[in-house]
Design an enzyme around this catalytic site. Sequence first.
Site, PDB file in Angstrom:
ATOM      1  N   LYS A 198      14.104  -7.926  66.082  1.00  0.00           N
ATOM      2  CA  LYS A 198      15.398  -8.470  65.677  1.00  0.00           C
ATOM      3  C   LYS A 198      15.164  -9.350  64.467  1.00  0.00           C
ATOM      4  O   LYS A 198      14.278 -10.189  64.451  1.00  0.00           O
ATOM      5  CB  LYS A 198      15.976  -9.295  66.845  1.00  0.00           C
ATOM      6  N   GLN A 204      10.105 -15.019  62.080  1.00  0.00           N
ATOM      7  CA  GLN A 204      11.136 -14.573  63.025  1.00  0.00           C
ATOM      8  C   GLN A 204      10.592 -14.432  64.453  1.00  0.00           C
ATOM      9  O   GLN A 204      11.314 -14.664  65.423  1.00  0.00           O
ATOM     10  CB  GLN A 204      11.691 -13.227  62.538  1.00  0.00           C
ATOM     11  N   LYS A 223      12.038  -7.932  60.253  1.00  0.00           N
ATOM     12  CA  LYS A 223      12.817  -8.297  59.063  1.00  0.00           C
ATOM     13  C   LYS A 223      12.793  -7.111  58.108  1.00  0.00           C
ATOM     14  O   LYS A 223      11.876  -6.296  58.145  1.00  0.00           O
ATOM     15  CB  LYS A 223      12.191  -9.515  58.389  1.00  0.00           C
ATOM     16  N   ASP A 279      21.376 -11.180  55.962  1.00  0.00           N
ATOM     17  CA  ASP A 279      20.561 -12.268  55.401  1.00  0.00           C
ATOM     18  C   ASP A 279      21.072 -12.422  53.969  1.00  0.00           C
ATOM     19  O   ASP A 279      22.216 -12.015  53.667  1.00  0.00           O
ATOM     20  CB  ASP A 279      19.067 -11.899  55.452  1.00  0.00           C
ATOM     21  N   SER A 317      23.437 -13.609  67.366  1.00  0.00           N
ATOM     22  CA  SER A 317      23.277 -12.156  67.266  1.00  0.00           C
ATOM     23  C   SER A 317      22.900 -11.586  68.626  1.00  0.00           C
ATOM     24  O   SER A 317      23.389 -10.526  69.033  1.00  0.00           O
ATOM     25  CB  SER A 317      22.186 -11.810  66.253  1.00  0.00           C
TER      26      SER A 317
HETATM   27  P1  NDP Z   1      23.773 -15.721  51.138  1.00  0.00           P
HETATM   28  O1  NDP Z   1      23.427 -14.536  50.332  1.00  0.00           O
HETATM   29  O2  NDP Z   1      25.086 -15.772  51.814  1.00  0.00           O
HETATM   30  O3  NDP Z   1      23.653 -17.045  50.229  1.00  0.00           O
HETATM   31  C1  NDP Z   1      22.471 -17.372  49.590  1.00  0.00           C
HETATM   32  C2  NDP Z   1      22.702 -18.616  48.761  1.00  0.00           C
HETATM   33  O4  NDP Z   1      21.446 -19.077  48.279  1.00  0.00           O
HETATM   34  C3  NDP Z   1      23.557 -18.350  47.534  1.00  0.00           C
HETATM   35  O5  NDP Z   1      24.271 -19.508  47.207  1.00  0.00           O
HETATM   36  C4  NDP Z   1      22.516 -18.034  46.468  1.00  0.00           C
HETATM   37  O6  NDP Z   1      22.931 -18.275  45.132  1.00  0.00           O
HETATM   38  C5  NDP Z   1      21.410 -18.987  46.843  1.00  0.00           C
HETATM   39  N1  NDP Z   1      20.120 -18.402  46.429  1.00  0.00           N
HETATM   40  C6  NDP Z   1      19.587 -17.219  46.825  1.00  0.00           C
HETATM   41  N2  NDP Z   1      18.429 -16.991  46.215  1.00  0.00           N
HETATM   42  C7  NDP Z   1      18.239 -18.048  45.403  1.00  0.00           C
HETATM   43  C8  NDP Z   1      17.205 -18.396  44.503  1.00  0.00           C
HETATM   44  N3  NDP Z   1      16.147 -17.605  44.310  1.00  0.00           N
HETATM   45  N4  NDP Z   1      17.328 -19.587  43.852  1.00  0.00           N
HETATM   46  C9  NDP Z   1      18.399 -20.391  44.066  1.00  0.00           C
HETATM   47  N5  NDP Z   1      19.411 -20.099  44.901  1.00  0.00           N
HETATM   48  C10 NDP Z   1      19.326 -18.955  45.552  1.00  0.00           C
HETATM   49  O7  NDP Z   1      22.567 -15.897  52.180  1.00  0.00           O
HETATM   50  P2  NDP Z   1      22.537 -16.709  53.535  1.00  0.00           P
HETATM   51  O8  NDP Z   1      23.376 -17.912  53.436  1.00  0.00           O
HETATM   52  O9  NDP Z   1      22.749 -15.755  54.650  1.00  0.00           O
HETATM   53  O10 NDP Z   1      20.981 -17.124  53.629  1.00  0.00           O
HETATM   54  C11 NDP Z   1      20.480 -18.340  53.076  1.00  0.00           C
HETATM   55  C12 NDP Z   1      19.159 -18.682  53.709  1.00  0.00           C
HETATM   56  O11 NDP Z   1      19.324 -18.820  55.126  1.00  0.00           O
HETATM   57  C13 NDP Z   1      18.058 -17.632  53.527  1.00  0.00           C
HETATM   58  O12 NDP Z   1      16.804 -18.282  53.455  1.00  0.00           O
HETATM   59  C14 NDP Z   1      18.121 -16.850  54.839  1.00  0.00           C
HETATM   60  O13 NDP Z   1      16.910 -16.206  55.141  1.00  0.00           O
HETATM   61  C15 NDP Z   1      18.409 -17.977  55.815  1.00  0.00           C
HETATM   62  N6  NDP Z   1      18.984 -17.577  57.094  1.00  0.00           N
HETATM   63  C16 NDP Z   1      20.163 -16.870  57.147  1.00  0.00           C
HETATM   64  C17 NDP Z   1      20.704 -16.517  58.359  1.00  0.00           C
HETATM   65  C18 NDP Z   1      22.032 -15.851  58.470  1.00  0.00           C
HETATM   66  O14 NDP Z   1      22.524 -15.719  59.596  1.00  0.00           O
HETATM   67  N7  NDP Z   1      22.662 -15.442  57.395  1.00  0.00           N
HETATM   68  C19 NDP Z   1      19.995 -16.813  59.625  1.00  0.00           C
HETATM   69  C20 NDP Z   1      18.813 -17.631  59.459  1.00  0.00           C
HETATM   70  C21 NDP Z   1      18.333 -17.966  58.230  1.00  0.00           C
HETATM   71  P3  NDP Z   1      23.242 -17.043  44.148  1.00  0.00           P
HETATM   72  O15 NDP Z   1      24.524 -16.468  44.654  1.00  0.00           O
HETATM   73  O16 NDP Z   1      23.308 -17.652  42.819  1.00  0.00           O
HETATM   74  O17 NDP Z   1      22.085 -16.093  44.307  1.00  0.00           O
END
Ligand code: NDP
Length: 450
Positions: A89, A110, A125, A165, A382
């Site tokens: 997962k 994970q 993943k 993600d 999830s």
């Molecule tokens: P989203 O795609 O919804 O949002 C990602 C955010 O982070 C955007 O604002 C993006 O900006 C910014 N970002 C991404 N890459 C970069 C980078 N290289 N430098 C600066 N900013 C960056 O993703 P999530 O919110 O789902 O995920 C965010 C984090 O949380 C990740 O690390 C993910 O692995 C973790 N996570 C997510 C879960 C989930 O349920 N969604 C569960 C557990 C962990 P821009 O649009 O400019 O790229």
Amino acid sequence: MSYTMSILEQAVKRNPNEPEFHQAMTEILTTLQSYVDARPEYEKAGILERLVEPERVIIFRIPWVDDAGKMQVNKGYRVQFNSAIGPYKGGMRFHPSVSLSIIKFLGFEQIFKNSLTGLPIGGGKGGSDFDPKGKSDREIMAFCQSFMTELFRHIGVNTDVPAGDIGVGAREVGFMYGHYKRLVNRFEGVFTGKGLTYGGSLARKEATGYGLVYLMDEMIRQHGKSLAGQIVLVSGSGNVAIYAAEKVQQLGGKVVALSDSGGYVYDADGIDLAAVKEIKEVKRGRISEYKTYRPNAVYTGIGSPDDAGSGIWSLKCDVALPCATQNELSEEDAKVLVKNGCFAVGEGANMPSTLGATEVFLQNKVLFAPGKAANAGGVATSALEMSQNSMRTSWTFDEVDHKLRGIMVNIYNTVAAAAQEVGCEDNFVVGANIAGFKKVAEAMLWQGAI
Ligand code: NDP
């Protein structure tokens, strides 16, 4: 050299050019060292040798045709890391930076995170170096369908259940799930984060951000303070960031800044989340557009002359929640946060703090909740979605939210107790790693040479 350190050294050598994976292994194995080395049965059974080697890695070609009629090719990955305690997962990430190293670090983390939830889920993943930014809906669909055309044969409700993600939200999950269903001719809960009309769970969208704040709230309360009235920085402005900010506001904290990869906004009056949701969830725009909604806010572009160097972390705060991406918070940034009086940090993203930054927080007695505990609410919910799909039922928002809160409080208590047990009170990095490892290692011991 100890058993644990020799396995780390060996694993780094055997997996060259995978810096993020090395970083994740270093953080986890270093903190497990005394625990594992005191238990010779783990060495005898080769637990660590097996733990650092994924059970299966699938890498494949994803051909798709863009709107100009041109053939495009991306790389697809699914790392099925460990199924000792349940089906694999973990989310799918679509971002140009995606590499085998990044997917392996995420998959490795994970395993422990999923174990911490207390639910029966293994670690996996996946993702692609595809960049959804600027693509039309048709291009996104073409890509997702091509992706699933290969992936479908490797996943299943009792085998591997992916989720979203970075870059994979409701739109992408819908396209991938629809294509899976068409290929296998079965309607089954093989993906989580699904839309509410076809098997999704209420509160899944909010779960990672809400869960993070539930855990922080518990941690802060158990240390005699309250989240109410605190000034909070949240990096990112995606799924995790938006719902973390929402829960902070609901609990009386004041979120003053959000960011994306272009820069960050500071709003002294408190971030207007309705505006952010419109920019990010409806228009798929940039955080710089926030100024058109709130003219008094200040936008600072990364690398612009106004950027002091630490980006969003240069702002004064009590609590910092990095919710964007790996290694977004460096040792220097951590020092700036500490200097400015930040007393609690919760990782909404996976591995957002470098090893140096984590060390700074621990040395300065900052309450530091590592991602594998703090952001586990997403995968936990999830798993609740999987339960609802199996039972062919739907729980209300409040039912799911209530379970989520219970799970996060339980994770906090488990992690705190594990840290205390080994004499590292309030070191939640050690606590999370040991507590997550224990159950997986025991399950592997019982199952023999698998
Ligand atoms: P989203 O795609 O919804 O949002 C990602 C955010 O982070 C955007 O604002 C993006 O900006 C910014 N970002 C991404 N890459 C970069 C980078 N290289 N430098 C600066 N900013 C960056 O993703 P999530 O919110 O789902 O995920 C965010 C984090 O949380 C990740 O690390 C993910 O692995 C973790 N996570 C997510 C879960 C989930 O349920 N969604 C569960 C557990 C962990 P821009 O649009 O400019 O790229």
